[in-house]
Design a protein around this motif. Structure first.
Motif, PDB file in Angstrom:
ATOM      1  N   GLU A  39      58.572  96.392 -15.501  1.00 55.93           N
ATOM      2  CA  GLU A  39      59.782  95.804 -14.427  1.00 55.93           C
ATOM      3  C   GLU A  39      59.451  94.589 -14.113  1.00 55.93           C
ATOM      4  O   GLU A  39      59.583  93.603 -15.181  1.00 55.93           O
ATOM      5  N   SER A  62      56.854  93.023 -15.540  1.00 53.63           N
ATOM      6  CA  SER A  62      55.971  92.484 -16.950  1.00 53.63           C
ATOM      7  C   SER A  62      57.347  91.362 -17.371  1.00 53.63           C
ATOM      8  O   SER A  62      57.654  90.380 -17.292  1.00 53.63           O
ATOM      9  N   GLY A  63      58.932  92.159 -17.618  1.00 57.83           N
ATOM     10  CA  GLY A  63      59.352  91.894 -17.511  1.00 57.83           C
ATOM     11  C   GLY A  63      60.454  90.516 -17.263  1.00 57.83           C
ATOM     12  O   GLY A  63      60.531  89.688 -17.445  1.00 57.83           O
ATOM     13  N   TRP A  64      60.115  91.037 -15.718  1.00 50.60           N
ATOM     14  CA  TRP A  64      60.173  90.167 -14.542  1.00 50.60           C
ATOM     15  C   TRP A  64      59.152  88.252 -15.016  1.00 50.60           C
ATOM     16  O   TRP A  64      60.190  87.571 -15.116  1.00 50.60           O
ATOM     17  N   ALA A 108      58.297  87.663 -17.246  1.00 52.99           N
ATOM     18  CA  ALA A 108      57.821  87.163 -19.131  1.00 52.99           C
ATOM     19  C   ALA A 108      59.996  85.783 -18.542  1.00 52.99           C
ATOM     20  O   ALA A 108      59.399  84.870 -19.368  1.00 52.99           O
ATOM     21  N   SER A 109      60.655  86.813 -17.918  1.00 56.57           N
ATOM     22  CA  SER A 109      62.029  85.856 -17.596  1.00 56.57           C
ATOM     23  C   SER A 109      61.558  84.282 -17.312  1.00 56.57           C
ATOM     24  O   SER A 109      62.143  83.698 -17.020  1.00 56.57           O
ATOM     25  N   THR A 110      60.482  84.462 -16.503  1.00 64.30           N
ATOM     26  CA  THR A 110      60.294  83.070 -15.407  1.00 64.30           C
ATOM     27  C   THR A 110      60.222  82.040 -16.708  1.00 64.30           C
ATOM     28  O   THR A 110      60.051  80.525 -16.003  1.00 64.30           O
ATOM     29  N   LYS A 111      58.824  82.773 -17.161  1.00 73.08           N
ATOM     30  CA  LYS A 111      59.009  81.860 -18.144  1.00 73.08           C
ATOM     31  C   LYS A 111      59.621  80.804 -18.891  1.00 73.08           C
ATOM     32  O   LYS A 111      59.311  80.150 -20.028  1.00 73.08           O
ATOM     33  N   THR A 112      60.457  82.071 -19.968  1.00 70.20           N
ATOM     34  CA  THR A 112      61.684  81.474 -20.520  1.00 70.20           C
ATOM     35  C   THR A 112      62.708  80.658 -19.983  1.00 70.20           C
ATOM     36  O   THR A 112      63.734  79.773 -21.063  1.00 70.20           O
ATOM     37  N   ARG A 113      63.403  80.776 -18.731  1.00 69.41           N
ATOM     38  CA  ARG A 113      64.626  80.137 -18.107  1.00 69.41           C
ATOM     39  C   ARG A 113      64.210  79.081 -17.835  1.00 69.41           C
ATOM     40  O   ARG A 113      63.649  78.052 -17.247  1.00 69.41           O
ATOM     41  N   LYS A 119      65.220  75.438 -15.643  1.00 70.67           N
ATOM     42  CA  LYS A 119      64.830  75.684 -14.211  1.00 70.67           C
ATOM     43  C   LYS A 119      65.973  73.876 -14.092  1.00 70.67           C
ATOM     44  O   LYS A 119      66.643  73.512 -14.443  1.00 70.67           O
TER      45      LYS A 119
END
Length: 104
Positions: free
Chosen positions: A39, A41-43, A45-50, A52
């Motif tokens: 979980e 790791s997935g979170w 990764a999502s912070t790098k692509t969303r 802002k």
């Protein structure tokens, strides 16, 4: 950060001590420890692509900072609020935005 928190907990450190050692809140420590490695790791990764909130204003912020190197996050926030009435963003968001220089 997750691995540091997890390792310190495995070494027997108390939550308060982990938070103090890493300079984060106890709430953050608890949140990280509630997640499994998958979980987390997935979170992460999502912070790098969303996207802002301040991304559309990044060039403007960088221009202001290059012209006014002593400008504070509070002043950047004020200038944004004056120019963009519909923008809903807190001063803390400006302070942690990657375009804003970090104090050493």
């Amino acid at each position: 950060m997750y691995m540091e928190i997890y390792q310190l907990k495995q070494q027997g450190f108390k939550i308060r001590r982990i938070a103090r050692k890493l300079g984060i809140s106890r709430t953050t420590v608890y949140k990280y420890l509630e997640k499994s490695p998958e979980e987390m790791s997935g979170w992460m990764a999502s912070t790098k692509t969303r996207v802002k909130k301040l991304d559309p204003y990044e060039m403007l912020i960088q221009t202001w900072l290059s012209e006014n190197p002593d400008m504070s996050a509070a002043q950047v926030h004020d200038w944004l609020m004056e120019r963009y009435k519909d923008l809903e963003v807190g001063e803390s968001t400006v302070r942690i935005y990657p375009a804003f220089p970090k104090l050493l």
